[in-house]
Design an enzyme around this catalytic site. Structure first.
Site, mmCIF file in Angstrom:
data_model
loop_
_atom_site.group_PDB
_atom_site.id
_atom_site.type_symbol
_atom_site.label_atom_id
_atom_site.label_comp_id
_atom_site.label_asym_id
_atom_site.label_seq_id
_atom_site.Cartn_x
_atom_site.Cartn_y
_atom_site.Cartn_z
ATOM 1 N N HIS A 194 0.838 -1.205 0.000
ATOM 2 C CA HIS A 194 0.000 0.000 0.000
ATOM 3 C C HIS A 194 0.871 1.252 0.000
ATOM 4 C CE1 HIS A 194 -3.664 -2.351 1.678
ATOM 5 N NE2 HIS A 194 -3.661 -2.310 0.363
ATOM 6 N N HIS A 231 -0.770 -9.976 1.924
ATOM 7 C CA HIS A 231 -2.105 -9.993 2.543
ATOM 8 C C HIS A 231 -2.803 -11.350 2.482
ATOM 9 C CE1 HIS A 231 -1.541 -5.759 1.118
ATOM 10 N NE2 HIS A 231 -2.022 -5.489 2.309
ATOM 11 N N HIS A 276 -10.904 -5.297 2.932
ATOM 12 C CA HIS A 276 -9.438 -5.306 2.929
ATOM 13 C C HIS A 276 -8.969 -6.665 2.424
ATOM 14 C CE1 HIS A 276 -5.322 -5.522 4.516
ATOM 15 N NE2 HIS A 276 -5.355 -4.210 4.601
ATOM 16 N N GLU A 321 -6.554 -8.699 3.164
ATOM 17 C CA GLU A 321 -6.304 -9.743 4.171
ATOM 18 C C GLU A 321 -7.614 -10.300 4.711
ATOM 19 O OE1 GLU A 321 -4.891 -10.239 8.743
ATOM 20 O OE2 GLU A 321 -3.788 -8.733 7.615
ATOM 21 N N SER A 346 -2.955 2.724 3.145
ATOM 22 C CA SER A 346 -2.454 1.848 4.212
ATOM 23 C C SER A 346 -3.247 2.021 5.506
ATOM 24 C CB SER A 346 -0.972 2.150 4.477
ATOM 25 O OG SER A 346 -0.537 1.493 5.646
ATOM 26 N N SER A 347 -3.984 0.962 5.905
ATOM 27 C CA SER A 347 -4.755 1.040 7.158
ATOM 28 C C SER A 347 -3.788 1.085 8.343
ATOM 29 C CB SER A 347 -5.717 -0.148 7.276
ATOM 30 O OG SER A 347 -5.056 -1.363 7.106
#
Length: 287
Positions: free
Chosen positions: A41, A75, A127, A129, A224-225
């Site tokens: 990301h 991920h 997301h 993942e 990017s979380s």
């Protein structure tokens, strides 16, 4: 004379490092390599690898491909992706992070053993993942994004709670507390702390780093979380913190009266980018 320090604890986690190494090894062979989704990301690192020949694709593109190599990023992916690859004779270069892979296996086993229970994943809906984790349960897992969402669960039924590897530990504990105080005495509740310590440990470390400097430049991609969580922590500790993707976003007015600058970033921020930021500032200041 402005002092600049790059946070030694920032930069790629081992999952991302491995994915990028695998991509570079394949690209060095001179063959076309596809990557399912952005490898990291961080748009600048994606662009660097794109210039070396990495082609980013989505799941629709994957369905059209045959007899090629496709890299799966850190991920992870749901089982359907592997099935499609087999069907289309696609060679998978699997760079799924070992922490994510272990979590996928745990959730799959839990679902097989307790198909009637609520398998709950604390994570971001959509997301990459989380999609891979939900895929282990034939898409039956329930995703909760925030503590408020917990109210939607059925507290009369068994609950098995997991977390996306990059979520906040504090928030996860608040979710656990809420479920514990509402679960029926006849129902089973088990929680599994599946947050990656490489990420979780960055919270106290980055807070400590942010407190030491007059100005913080936090570098990460907007997607990017993990970056959002870490930047929020920097801002909490040091209100004079700014989130930037690249050096062209730096406003030199921020540097007025500043003696020390700290440069840090997310698990998806390359070290070379933070070094570029440092060199850019020093050059502009004529130091």
């Amino acid at each position: 004379m402005v002092q600049i320090e790059i946070d030694s604890g920032s930069g790629f986690c081992f999952g991302v490092t491995t994915a990028i190494q695998k991509a570079q090894e394949e690209l060095a062979k001179g063959e076309t390599l596809y990557c399912l989704g952005d490898i990291v990301h961080n748009g600048i690192e994606v662009k660097r690898l794109h210039e070396r020949g990495l082609v980013t694709i989505n799941h629709d593109d994957l369905r059209q491909l045959h007899d090629v190599k496709v890299l799966l990023r850190a991920h992870g992916e749901p089982p359907e992706t592997y099935e499609l690859a087999r069907k289309n004779n696609i060679e998978i270069i699997d760079a799924t992070c070992p922490v994510v892979l272990a979590l996928q296996r745990r959730i799959k086993k839990q679902y097989e053993n307790h198909p009637d229970a609520q398998i709950v994943i604390f994570g971001k809906t959509g997301h990459a993942e989380v999609l891979g984790l939900v895929g282990q349960t034939q898409s039956n897992a329930i995703v909760i994004e925030k503590v408020d969402d917990v109210k939607l669960l059925d507290f009369s039924r068994d609950i098995y709670l997991y977390s996306q590897t990059t979520k906040s530990l504090d928030e996860f504990h608040r979710v656990i507390d809420y479920i514990q105080s509402h679960i029926s005495p006849d129902a089973v509740f088990r929680s599994f702390d599946t947050i990656c310590r490489q990420v979780a440990n960055r919270m106290p470390n980055i807070a400590n780093f942010a407190s030491k400097h007059d100005l913080i430049l936090f570098m990460s991609g907007r997607k990017s979380s993990n970056g959002r969580v870490l930047f929020k922590e920097c801002k909490r500790v040091n209100p004079n913190s700014y989130h930037i993707e690249d050096v062209d976003e730096i406003d030199f007015d921020w540097l007025q009266g500043v003696n020390t600058i700290g440069i840090c970033g997310a698990t998806s921020t390359p070290k070379w980018l933070m070094e570029k930021c440092r060199d850019y500032i020093l050059q502009k200041l004529g130091q």
